[in-house]
Write a protein that holds these residues in place. Structure first.
Motif, PDB file in Angstrom:
ATOM      1  N   GLY A  26      -1.306  12.834  19.888  1.00 37.65           N
ATOM      2  CA  GLY A  26      -1.582  12.707  21.318  1.00 37.65           C
ATOM      3  C   GLY A  26      -1.015  11.401  21.852  1.00 37.65           C
ATOM      4  O   GLY A  26       0.162  11.096  21.686  1.00 37.65           O
ATOM      5  N   ARG A  27      -1.902  10.588  22.455  1.00 38.81           N
ATOM      6  CA  ARG A  27      -1.452   9.305  23.015  1.00 38.81           C
ATOM      7  C   ARG A  27      -1.382   8.197  21.955  1.00 38.81           C
ATOM      8  O   ARG A  27      -1.049   7.061  22.273  1.00 38.81           O
ATOM      9  CB  ARG A  27      -2.413   8.883  24.136  1.00 38.81           C
ATOM     10  N   LEU A  28      -1.712   8.526  20.729  1.00 37.01           N
ATOM     11  CA  LEU A  28      -1.710   7.542  19.649  1.00 37.01           C
ATOM     12  C   LEU A  28      -0.427   7.657  18.827  1.00 37.01           C
ATOM     13  O   LEU A  28       0.017   8.757  18.518  1.00 37.01           O
ATOM     14  CB  LEU A  28      -2.896   7.776  18.721  1.00 37.01           C
ATOM     15  N   THR A  29       0.130   6.503  18.486  1.00 33.34           N
ATOM     16  CA  THR A  29       1.300   6.460  17.607  1.00 33.34           C
ATOM     17  C   THR A  29       1.073   5.370  16.575  1.00 33.34           C
ATOM     18  O   THR A  29       0.651   4.264  16.914  1.00 33.34           O
ATOM     19  CB  THR A  29       2.585   6.137  18.405  1.00 33.34           C
ATOM     20  N   ALA A  30       1.340   5.680  15.324  1.00 34.77           N
ATOM     21  CA  ALA A  30       1.180   4.686  14.264  1.00 34.77           C
ATOM     22  C   ALA A  30       2.421   4.666  13.398  1.00 34.77           C
ATOM     23  O   ALA A  30       3.128   5.667  13.266  1.00 34.77           O
ATOM     24  CB  ALA A  30      -0.054   5.013  13.411  1.00 34.77           C
ATOM     25  N   GLN A  31       2.694   3.498  12.833  1.00 34.80           N
ATOM     26  CA  GLN A  31       3.850   3.371  11.950  1.00 34.80           C
ATOM     27  C   GLN A  31       3.468   2.687  10.650  1.00 34.80           C
ATOM     28  O   GLN A  31       2.656   1.748  10.631  1.00 34.80           O
ATOM     29  CB  GLN A  31       4.980   2.594  12.629  1.00 34.80           C
ATOM     30  N   SER A  52       1.095  -2.109   9.148  1.00 29.85           N
ATOM     31  CA  SER A  52       1.069  -0.893   9.950  1.00 29.85           C
ATOM     32  C   SER A  52       0.609  -1.262  11.345  1.00 29.85           C
ATOM     33  O   SER A  52      -0.115  -2.250  11.526  1.00 29.85           O
ATOM     34  CB  SER A  52       0.106   0.128   9.338  1.00 29.85           C
ATOM     35  N   PHE A  53       1.066  -0.509  12.336  1.00 28.44           N
ATOM     36  CA  PHE A  53       0.546  -0.748  13.672  1.00 28.44           C
ATOM     37  C   PHE A  53       0.094   0.566  14.301  1.00 28.44           C
ATOM     38  O   PHE A  53       0.521   1.649  13.910  1.00 28.44           O
ATOM     39  CB  PHE A  53       1.578  -1.465  14.560  1.00 28.44           C
ATOM     40  N   LEU A  54      -0.776   0.416  15.299  1.00 21.37           N
ATOM     41  CA  LEU A  54      -1.269   1.560  16.066  1.00 21.37           C
ATOM     42  C   LEU A  54      -1.083   1.246  17.543  1.00 21.37           C
ATOM     43  O   LEU A  54      -1.474   0.173  17.998  1.00 21.37           O
ATOM     44  CB  LEU A  54      -2.753   1.814  15.773  1.00 21.37           C
ATOM     45  N   ASN A  55      -0.471   2.151  18.261  1.00 22.79           N
ATOM     46  CA  ASN A  55      -0.326   2.036  19.702  1.00 22.79           C
ATOM     47  C   ASN A  55      -1.096   3.149  20.387  1.00 22.79           C
ATOM     48  O   ASN A  55      -1.094   4.296  19.924  1.00 22.79           O
ATOM     49  CB  ASN A  55       1.154   2.129  20.118  1.00 22.79           C
ATOM     50  N   ILE A  56      -1.744   2.803  21.487  1.00 25.10           N
ATOM     51  CA  ILE A  56      -2.417   3.790  22.332  1.00 25.10           C
ATOM     52  C   ILE A  56      -1.778   3.677  23.709  1.00 25.10           C
ATOM     53  O   ILE A  56      -1.752   2.594  24.303  1.00 25.10           O
ATOM     54  CB  ILE A  56      -3.931   3.527  22.440  1.00 25.10           C
ATOM     55  N   VAL A 112     -13.881   8.026  12.280  1.00 28.00           N
ATOM     56  CA  VAL A 112     -13.183   9.316  12.293  1.00 28.00           C
ATOM     57  C   VAL A 112     -11.698   9.054  12.094  1.00 28.00           C
ATOM     58  O   VAL A 112     -11.121   8.179  12.746  1.00 28.00           O
ATOM     59  CB  VAL A 112     -13.417  10.055  13.633  1.00 28.00           C
ATOM     60  N   LEU A 113     -11.083   9.802  11.202  1.00 30.99           N
ATOM     61  CA  LEU A 113      -9.667   9.609  10.904  1.00 30.99           C
ATOM     62  C   LEU A 113      -8.810  10.013  12.101  1.00 30.99           C
ATOM     63  O   LEU A 113      -8.944  11.108  12.645  1.00 30.99           O
ATOM     64  CB  LEU A 113      -9.272  10.441   9.677  1.00 30.99           C
ATOM     65  N   LEU A 114      -7.907   9.103  12.492  1.00 28.95           N
ATOM     66  CA  LEU A 114      -6.993   9.373  13.599  1.00 28.95           C
ATOM     67  C   LEU A 114      -5.612   9.788  13.088  1.00 28.95           C
ATOM     68  O   LEU A 114      -5.042  10.784  13.512  1.00 28.95           O
ATOM     69  CB  LEU A 114      -6.836   8.124  14.475  1.00 28.95           C
ATOM     70  N   ILE A 115      -5.062   8.939  12.220  1.00 31.47           N
ATOM     71  CA  ILE A 115      -3.694   9.146  11.746  1.00 31.47           C
ATOM     72  C   ILE A 115      -3.603   8.688  10.293  1.00 31.47           C
ATOM     73  O   ILE A 115      -4.183   7.672   9.926  1.00 31.47           O
ATOM     74  CB  ILE A 115      -2.678   8.349  12.609  1.00 31.47           C
ATOM     75  N   PHE A 121       0.834  -1.194   0.000  1.00 31.56           N
ATOM     76  CA  PHE A 121       0.000   0.000   0.000  1.00 31.56           C
ATOM     77  C   PHE A 121       0.873   1.250   0.000  1.00 31.56           C
ATOM     78  O   PHE A 121       1.965   1.259   0.568  1.00 31.56           O
ATOM     79  CB  PHE A 121      -0.926   0.017   1.220  1.00 31.56           C
ATOM     80  N   ASN A 122       0.368   2.297  -0.612  1.00 31.50           N
ATOM     81  CA  ASN A 122       1.069   3.582  -0.630  1.00 31.50           C
ATOM     82  C   ASN A 122       0.661   4.476   0.522  1.00 31.50           C
ATOM     83  O   ASN A 122       1.353   5.436   0.852  1.00 31.50           O
ATOM     84  CB  ASN A 122       0.782   4.315  -1.936  1.00 31.50           C
ATOM     85  N   THR A 123      -0.484   4.199   1.094  1.00 38.68           N
ATOM     86  CA  THR A 123      -1.023   5.000   2.185  1.00 38.68           C
ATOM     87  C   THR A 123      -1.683   4.084   3.200  1.00 38.68           C
ATOM     88  O   THR A 123      -2.382   3.138   2.809  1.00 38.68           O
ATOM     89  CB  THR A 123      -2.081   6.002   1.657  1.00 38.68           C
ATOM     90  N   TRP A 124      -1.410   4.341   4.473  1.00 37.36           N
ATOM     91  CA  TRP A 124      -2.106   3.631   5.556  1.00 37.36           C
ATOM     92  C   TRP A 124      -2.841   4.668   6.394  1.00 37.36           C
ATOM     93  O   TRP A 124      -2.298   5.739   6.694  1.00 37.36           O
ATOM     94  CB  TRP A 124      -1.121   2.884   6.448  1.00 37.36           C
ATOM     95  N   LEU A 125      -4.062   4.335   6.767  1.00 38.10           N
ATOM     96  CA  LEU A 125      -4.863   5.227   7.588  1.00 38.10           C
ATOM     97  C   LEU A 125      -5.420   4.442   8.767  1.00 38.10           C
ATOM     98  O   LEU A 125      -5.687   3.239   8.648  1.00 38.10           O
ATOM     99  CB  LEU A 125      -6.032   5.811   6.779  1.00 38.10           C
ATOM    100  N   TRP A 126      -5.585   5.126   9.894  1.00 39.56           N
ATOM    101  CA  TRP A 126      -6.221   4.517  11.064  1.00 39.56           C
ATOM    102  C   TRP A 126      -7.435   5.361  11.439  1.00 39.56           C
ATOM    103  O   TRP A 126      -7.346   6.589  11.569  1.00 39.56           O
ATOM    104  CB  TRP A 126      -5.256   4.426  12.240  1.00 39.56           C
ATOM    105  N   TYR A 127      -8.578   4.672  11.605  1.00 39.46           N
ATOM    106  CA  TYR A 127      -9.844   5.309  11.960  1.00 39.46           C
ATOM    107  C   TYR A 127     -10.352   4.741  13.275  1.00 39.46           C
ATOM    108  O   TYR A 127     -10.071   3.594  13.620  1.00 39.46           O
ATOM    109  CB  TYR A 127     -10.914   5.031  10.896  1.00 39.46           C
TER     110      TYR A 127
END
Lengths: 113, 114
Positions: free
Chosen positions: A59-64, A72-76, A44-47, A29-35
């Motif tokens: 904020g408290r969210l980190t994505a790679q 991709s991963f998302l950490n809270i 709602v789009l987060l990152i 993928f060329n783009t990753w999104l987290w909702y």
């Protein structure tokens, strides 16, 4: 067609704990999104991530965006009750299906106060 | 308020009937996307319109159709409804035809077919 595998499907955690969820794909993928989707509402789009290896915080969210461009991963961190909801990853490949997002099946997060 | 308006919020109808769901995109957005979310399922892409033209088609049944009007609002028509069509239907919009900066979703229409 392209599919995203999102895990875990659900999580029950204690308030204050850190959370980690991830998404993998068999294709690039060329783009990753987290909702995030609250009950009865639209996602709602987060990152948004646009570059392999990119690490972005909100904020408290980190994505790679994974180096292979297939994950991709998302950490809270320090979860709070309002983090409850369903988290979706989504990937986009401009060379593929004309720009529509492919969504994972979601991770349902429950937080115990 | 995301800026994407969907009406109605709830709809209950009988099998075999036809309904129309309406979506007004965020001001300035030219693309509209329709998604279906069934119970415990992810978001299934149905169809995309960009500036009045169909741009991409996903898993949309032949009984379903959509259009985007000159004022950019969109309607999703569902006909010969079946019990399995009960779901949340979301509309999303983006400024361009590729949506690489993410889509903005509306609050959805909950359709119940009885």
């Amino acid at each position: 067609g392209q599919q995203l595998n999102q895990s875990p499907q659900s999580m029950f955690i204690q308030e204050g704990e850190d959370v980690s969820m991830n998404c993998t794909s068999s294709s690039i993928f060329n783009t990753w999104l987290w909702y995030k989707q609250d009950p009865g509402e639209g996602p709602v789009l987060l990152i948004a991530l646009y570059k392999a290896g990119e690490l972005t915080s909100n904020g408290r969210l980190t994505a790679q965006f994974g180096i292979t461009r297939k994950d991709s991963f998302l950490n809270i961190s320090a979860s709070i009750p309002s983090d409850v909801g369903i988290y979706f990853c989504a990937g986009m490949n401009y060379g593929g299906s004309q720009g529509n997002l492919i969504f994972g099946k979601g991770t349902k997060l429950s937080v115990k106060p | 308020d995301s800026g994407v308006t969907q009406t109605p919020k709830h709809l209950i109808t009988a099998t075999g009937q036809r309904v129309t769901l309406r979506c007004s995109p965020r001001s300035g957005d030219l693309s509209v996307y329709w998604y279906q979310q069934s119970l415990d399922q992810g978001l299934q892409f149905l169809i995309q319109y960009y500036n009045g033209e169909e741009r991409a088609k996903g898993n949309i049944l032949e009984r379903f159709s959509a259009q985007q009007f000159p004022d950019l609002h969109s309607e999703l028509n569902l006909s010969s409804l079946e019990l399995g069509d009960s779901a949340l239907y979301f509309c999303a919009s983006s400024a361009r035809d590729r949506g690489g900066f993410g889509y903005t979703f509306g609050s959805g229409t909950r359709l119940t077919v009885v």
